[in-house]
Design a protein around this motif. Structure first.
Motif, PDB file in Angstrom:
ATOM      1  N   SER A   1      32.109  32.989  39.850  1.00 21.95           N
ATOM      2  CA  SER A   1      32.809  32.562  38.635  1.00 21.95           C
ATOM      3  C   SER A   1      33.830  33.582  38.163  1.00 21.95           C
ATOM      4  N   ARG A   2      33.804  34.758  38.758  1.00 26.66           N
ATOM      5  CA  ARG A   2      34.813  35.751  38.423  1.00 26.66           C
ATOM      6  C   ARG A   2      35.069  36.644  39.629  1.00 26.66           C
ATOM      7  N   ILE A   3      36.249  37.238  39.632  1.00 22.54           N
ATOM      8  CA  ILE A   3      36.652  38.098  40.737  1.00 22.54           C
ATOM      9  C   ILE A   3      37.016  39.466  40.177  1.00 22.54           C
ATOM     10  N   GLU A   4      36.626  40.501  40.903  1.00 22.53           N
ATOM     11  CA  GLU A   4      36.877  41.869  40.456  1.00 22.53           C
ATOM     12  C   GLU A   4      37.687  42.593  41.531  1.00 22.53           C
ATOM     13  N   ILE A   5      38.733  43.292  41.090  1.00 23.74           N
ATOM     14  CA  ILE A   5      39.628  43.989  42.018  1.00 23.74           C
ATOM     15  C   ILE A   5      39.692  45.458  41.638  1.00 23.74           C
ATOM     16  N   HIS A   6      39.469  46.318  42.626  1.00 24.10           N
ATOM     17  CA  HIS A   6      39.616  47.754  42.431  1.00 24.10           C
ATOM     18  C   HIS A   6      40.702  48.265  43.361  1.00 24.10           C
ATOM     19  N   CYS A   7      41.645  48.977  42.793  1.00 22.72           N
ATOM     20  CA  CYS A   7      42.756  49.516  43.585  1.00 22.72           C
ATOM     21  C   CYS A   7      42.879  51.013  43.337  1.00 22.72           C
ATOM     22  N   ARG A   8      42.849  51.759  44.415  1.00 22.85           N
ATOM     23  CA  ARG A   8      43.042  53.205  44.360  1.00 22.85           C
ATOM     24  C   ARG A   8      44.323  53.535  45.110  1.00 22.85           C
ATOM     25  N   ALA A   9      45.322  54.052  44.411  1.00 19.66           N
ATOM     26  CA  ALA A   9      46.619  54.348  45.014  1.00 19.66           C
ATOM     27  C   ALA A   9      46.818  55.854  45.115  1.00 19.66           C
ATOM     28  N   LYS A  10      47.394  56.283  46.246  1.00 19.11           N
ATOM     29  CA  LYS A  10      47.625  57.709  46.472  1.00 19.11           C
ATOM     30  C   LYS A  10      49.020  57.916  47.033  1.00 19.11           C
ATOM     31  N   ALA A  11      49.732  58.902  46.484  1.00 19.88           N
ATOM     32  CA  ALA A  11      51.059  59.264  46.991  1.00 19.88           C
ATOM     33  C   ALA A  11      50.877  60.315  48.078  1.00 19.88           C
ATOM     34  N   GLN A  12      50.987  59.905  49.331  1.00 15.60           N
ATOM     35  CA  GLN A  12      50.752  60.803  50.468  1.00 15.60           C
ATOM     36  C   GLN A  12      52.066  61.461  50.911  1.00 15.60           C
ATOM     37  N   ILE A  13      52.730  62.059  49.940  1.00 14.80           N
ATOM     38  CA  ILE A  13      53.968  62.792  50.184  1.00 14.80           C
ATOM     39  C   ILE A  13      53.787  64.208  49.660  1.00 14.80           C
TER      40      ILE A  13
ATOM     41  N   PRO B   1      42.743  37.470  32.700  1.00 12.34           N
ATOM     42  CA  PRO B   1      42.638  38.815  33.276  1.00 12.34           C
ATOM     43  C   PRO B   1      42.279  39.882  32.239  1.00 12.34           C
ATOM     44  N   LYS B   2      41.537  40.880  32.713  1.00 15.49           N
ATOM     45  CA  LYS B   2      41.231  42.086  31.928  1.00 15.49           C
ATOM     46  C   LYS B   2      41.491  43.286  32.825  1.00 15.49           C
ATOM     47  N   PHE B   3      42.210  44.281  32.292  1.00 19.29           N
ATOM     48  CA  PHE B   3      42.631  45.402  33.118  1.00 19.29           C
ATOM     49  C   PHE B   3      42.121  46.731  32.557  1.00 19.29           C
ATOM     50  N   LYS B   4      41.851  47.671  33.476  1.00 17.83           N
ATOM     51  CA  LYS B   4      41.599  49.067  33.167  1.00 17.83           C
ATOM     52  C   LYS B   4      42.390  49.905  34.166  1.00 17.83           C
ATOM     53  N   TYR B   5      43.175  50.853  33.669  1.00 18.36           N
ATOM     54  CA  TYR B   5      43.991  51.639  34.585  1.00 18.36           C
ATOM     55  C   TYR B   5      44.267  53.003  33.976  1.00 18.36           C
ATOM     56  N   SER B   6      44.510  53.975  34.850  1.00 11.45           N
ATOM     57  CA  SER B   6      44.697  55.354  34.407  1.00 11.45           C
ATOM     58  C   SER B   6      46.150  55.677  34.102  1.00 11.45           C
ATOM     59  N   HIS B   7      47.088  55.037  34.806  1.00 13.57           N
ATOM     60  CA  HIS B   7      48.505  55.328  34.605  1.00 13.57           C
ATOM     61  C   HIS B   7      49.321  54.054  34.789  1.00 13.57           C
TER      62      HIS B   7
ATOM     63  N   SER C   1      44.054  55.041  39.734  1.00 10.88           N
ATOM     64  CA  SER C   1      43.171  53.893  39.978  1.00 10.88           C
ATOM     65  C   SER C   1      43.418  52.803  38.948  1.00 10.88           C
ATOM     66  N   MET C   2      43.058  51.587  39.344  1.00 17.38           N
ATOM     67  CA  MET C   2      43.222  50.419  38.487  1.00 17.38           C
ATOM     68  C   MET C   2      42.109  49.429  38.812  1.00 17.38           C
ATOM     69  N   ALA C   3      41.570  48.791  37.787  1.00 17.68           N
ATOM     70  CA  ALA C   3      40.549  47.757  37.974  1.00 17.68           C
ATOM     71  C   ALA C   3      40.963  46.518  37.202  1.00 17.68           C
ATOM     72  N   ALA C   4      40.717  45.351  37.798  1.00 19.79           N
ATOM     73  CA  ALA C   4      41.058  44.083  37.157  1.00 19.79           C
ATOM     74  C   ALA C   4      39.895  43.113  37.318  1.00 19.79           C
ATOM     75  N   GLN C   5      39.672  42.321  36.301  1.00 23.16           N
ATOM     76  CA  GLN C   5      38.646  41.285  36.350  1.00 23.16           C
ATOM     77  C   GLN C   5      39.259  39.971  35.887  1.00 23.16           C
ATOM     78  N   LEU C   6      39.095  38.906  36.693  1.00 24.81           N
ATOM     79  CA  LEU C   6      39.683  37.607  36.384  1.00 24.81           C
ATOM     80  C   LEU C   6      38.639  36.516  36.558  1.00 24.81           C
ATOM     81  N   GLY C   7      38.793  35.445  35.774  1.00 23.30           N
ATOM     82  CA  GLY C   7      37.894  34.309  35.880  1.00 23.30           C
ATOM     83  C   GLY C   7      38.319  33.351  36.976  1.00 23.30           C
ATOM     84  N   LEU C   8      37.339  32.602  37.512  1.00 23.91           N
ATOM     85  CA  LEU C   8      37.599  31.602  38.558  1.00 23.91           C
ATOM     86  C   LEU C   8      36.980  30.277  38.111  1.00 23.91           C
ATOM     87  N   PRO C   9      37.664  29.520  37.301  1.00 17.26           N
ATOM     88  CA  PRO C   9      37.060  28.313  36.717  1.00 17.26           C
ATOM     89  C   PRO C   9      36.814  27.186  37.703  1.00 17.26           C
TER      90      PRO C   9
END
Length: 441
Positions: free
Chosen positions: A304-316, A338-344, A370-378
Motif C-alpha cells: 500500500s506504500r512504497i519507500e525510496i532511499h537514495c544515497r548520492a556521492k560525488a566521486q570527484i 509523497p513525504k520527503f526527508k533529505y539532508s541537502h 541522502s534522501m528518503a521518500a515515502q509514497l502511497g499506492l492506492p
C-alpha cells in the motif's frame, strides 16, 4: 555525388527542384510519394534511403518538408550527402527563418540562387552562410552587383578569390579577445551495484573569436593519451588512435585547421571564422568511474506504500564541485501522497513524469548526501508488486574539470599586420550527456 535536389511536401510531391545532371529522368520524382506510403505501411518507420529501379532516393525530413536527392551510384558517400542536406536546411533558415512548405514557395528565387552556389554538377561548393550572404541578399533576392560602373558585370565575393573563404577582411574590434571552451559530455550506464556497463566521453572545443584583421592562432594541447605521434585526423572521415588504455575513436576539425601541421607536430593552427564556431570534437570510449554515483533502493510495504532511499556521492576530487545536480528517480505511475526527508537540496514530486527529482545546486567532491521518500499506492492489487523498471537519470555540470585529461597548454594569437594585444580565455566544463543512467535495485 547527387543528380538533383528536390523539396517535396509532406506527401512527397515536388514543390521545387534543381537538376545538376541528366542521368536520372525528371519523372523519377513521381514515384517518391508511393515509395513513402509503401515504406510506412511495411514498417511504420520510413528509412532515409529508398530504392526503386536502380535509383537511390536519399532524403531528410524537416517540418512539413522532405529534402531529397537522387543518385544511381552505389559508391556515393552517403554521409556527405546527408551532411549537405542538413547544411542546406541550416543555410535556408538563415535566409527564410522557418524552413517549411510555405516559405519554400514564397522564396523560390533566392532558393534557386543558393542551390546554384552551394552545389555544382552534384558536388558541394560553398556552404558557409557568412560567405553566401556577402553576395546573395535576403531582401532583394538578387546578387549584389560590382561597385564599378558596368552594371551588367557580376563579381564573386572577395572570399572566393582567397584560400580563407570562411573569414571576410576588414573585421575590427575595440578589444580583441578569444574565448575557448573545452566541454566534455559523459554518457554512462551503471548497474545497481555500481558496475559500469558502458561509458563514453563526447568532447567539443568551442571558440568565440572577437579578433580584428586576419589573425593566426596556435593552440597547443597536452598529450595524455589523447594524441599520438603517428595518429591521423580528418575533417571529413573518422580516425582511430590508441595510446595506453585510451582509444580516441573520432577526431574531427573545422575546415580552418591546417591538418598537415597537426599531423606532424600535434599543434593546431588556424585562422578562425568570426564569432562562434566548433574548432574540433572527439569521442572516447574508455572505462571511467561514475562521477556522480547514486545508490537507490526501493521497498514496498504492505502493498500500500512504497519507500525510496537514495544515497548520492560525488566521486570527484575534493577541490572540484558539481553544480546544478538533478537526480530523477522513477516511481510507479499511480503513486501519490509523497513525504520527503533529505539532508541537502530540494525534492519535488513530478507526477507527469512519474518521478521525483532531487536537486542539489552545489555538490562538492567527496561529499555524500541522502534522501528518503515515502509514497502511497492506492491502486495496488494482491497480484501486483510495483517495480520501477526505468533507470535513475542524473544531470550535472562540473566546471574547471575534464574527465579525459585534455588540457590547453597555450593559445597564441598573432595578427602580422595590426600587431594588437589580445586576451585569450580558456574554460573547462564536464557535464552529463543525454544518457547518464543508473539502474535501480
Amino acid at each position: 555525388m547527387a543528380s538533383c535536389i528536390y523539396f517535396c511536401d509532406s506527401k512527397g510531391r515536388s514543390i521545387l527542384s534543381r537538376r545538376y545532371r541528366d542521368d536520372i529522368s525528371p519523372s523519377a520524382i513521381e514515384k517518391f510519394p508511393s515509395l513513402l506510403v509503401d515504406s510506412e505501411q511495411e514498417s511504420n518507420v520510413i528509412p532515409p534511403c529508398l530504392t526503386h529501379n536502380g535509383i537511390q532516393y536519399l532524403f531528410i525530413q524537416h517540418n512539413d518538408l522532405y529534402v531529397l536527392t537522387m543518385t544511381r551510384s552505389l559508391s556515393v558517400n552517403v554521409a556527405q550527402v546527408f551532411a549537405f542536406l542538413y547544411k542546406l536546411v541550416d543555410v535556408l533558415a538563415e535566409y527564410v527563418k522557418t524552413v517549411e512548405e510555405e516559405s519554400i514557395r514564397d522564396n523560390f528565387v533566392i532558393i534557386y540562387e543558393l542551390l546554384d552556389e552551394m552545389m555544382d554538377y552534384g558536388i558541394p561548393q560553398i556552404t558557409e552562410t557568412k560567405m553566401l550572404k556577402q553576395y546573395i541578399t535576403q531582401k532583394s533576392f538578387k546578387l549584389i552587383k560590382s561597385a564599378k560602373k558596368s552594371k551588367n558585370v557580376m563579381r564573386p565575393p572577395s572570399q572566393l578569390t582567397k584560400s580563407v573563404s570562411w573569414r571576410p577582411e576588414g573585421i575590427t574590434y575595440k578589444k580583441n579577445e578569444a574565448f575557448l571552451d573545452v566541454i566534455e559530455s559523459i554518457n554512462m550506464l551503471i548497474t545497481a551495484q555500481g558496475q559500469v556497463l558502458r561509458s563514453e566521453i563526447l568532447g567539443t572545443v568551442k571558440v568565440k573569436s572577437h579578433l580584428s584583421g586576419m589573425p593566426d592562432l596556435k593552440l597547443g594541447l597536452n598529450d595524455k593519451g589523447i594524441f599520438t605521434s603517428d595518429g591521423n585526423a580528418s575533417q571529413v572521415d573518422s580516425s582511430t588512435q590508441k595510446r595506453s588504455n585510451i582509444e580516441l575513436e573520432d577526431l574531427k576539425f573545422h575546415q580552418c585547421v591546417r591538418l598537415s601541421k597537426f599531423e606532424n607536430e600535434k599543434i593546431i593552427t588556424f585562422i578562425p571564422p568570426d564569432g562562434d564556431f566548433e574548432l574540433m570534437n572527439y569521442r572516447l570510449s574508455t572505462p571511467i568511474k561514475p562521477l556522480i554515483w547514486c545508490d537507490v533502493k526501493i521497498q514496498v510495504h504492505s502493498k500500500s506504500r512504497i519507500e525510496i532511499h537514495c544515497r548520492a556521492k560525488a566521486q570527484i576530487k575534493k577541490k572540484s564541485t558539481a553544480n546544478n545536480v538533478e537526480i530523477l528517480i522513477p516511481i510507479p505511475d499511480d503513486a501519490d501522497s509523497p513525504k520527503f526527508k533529505y539532508s541537502h537540496g530540494s525534492v519535488k514530486w513530478v507526477p507527469e513524469k512519474s518521478a521525483i527529482i532531487w536537486k542539489l545546486k552545489s555538490f562538492p567532491g567527496g561529499k555524500e548526501y541522502s534522501m528518503a521518500a515515502q509514497l502511497g499506492l492506492p491502486s495496488i492489487s494482491d497480484l501486483e508488486i510495483p517495480k520501477a523498471k526505468r533507470p535513475v537519470q542524473v544531470k550535472f555540470q562540473i566546471p574547471y574539470f575534464t574527465t579525459s585529461g585534455i588540457q590547453v597548454r597555450y593559445l597564441k594569437i598573432n595578427e602580422p599586420k595590426l600587431q594588437y594585444q589580445s586576451y585569450p580565455w580558456v574554460r573547462y566544463i564536464t557535464e552529463s550527456g543525454d544518457d547518464y543512467t543508473i539502474r535501480t535495485a
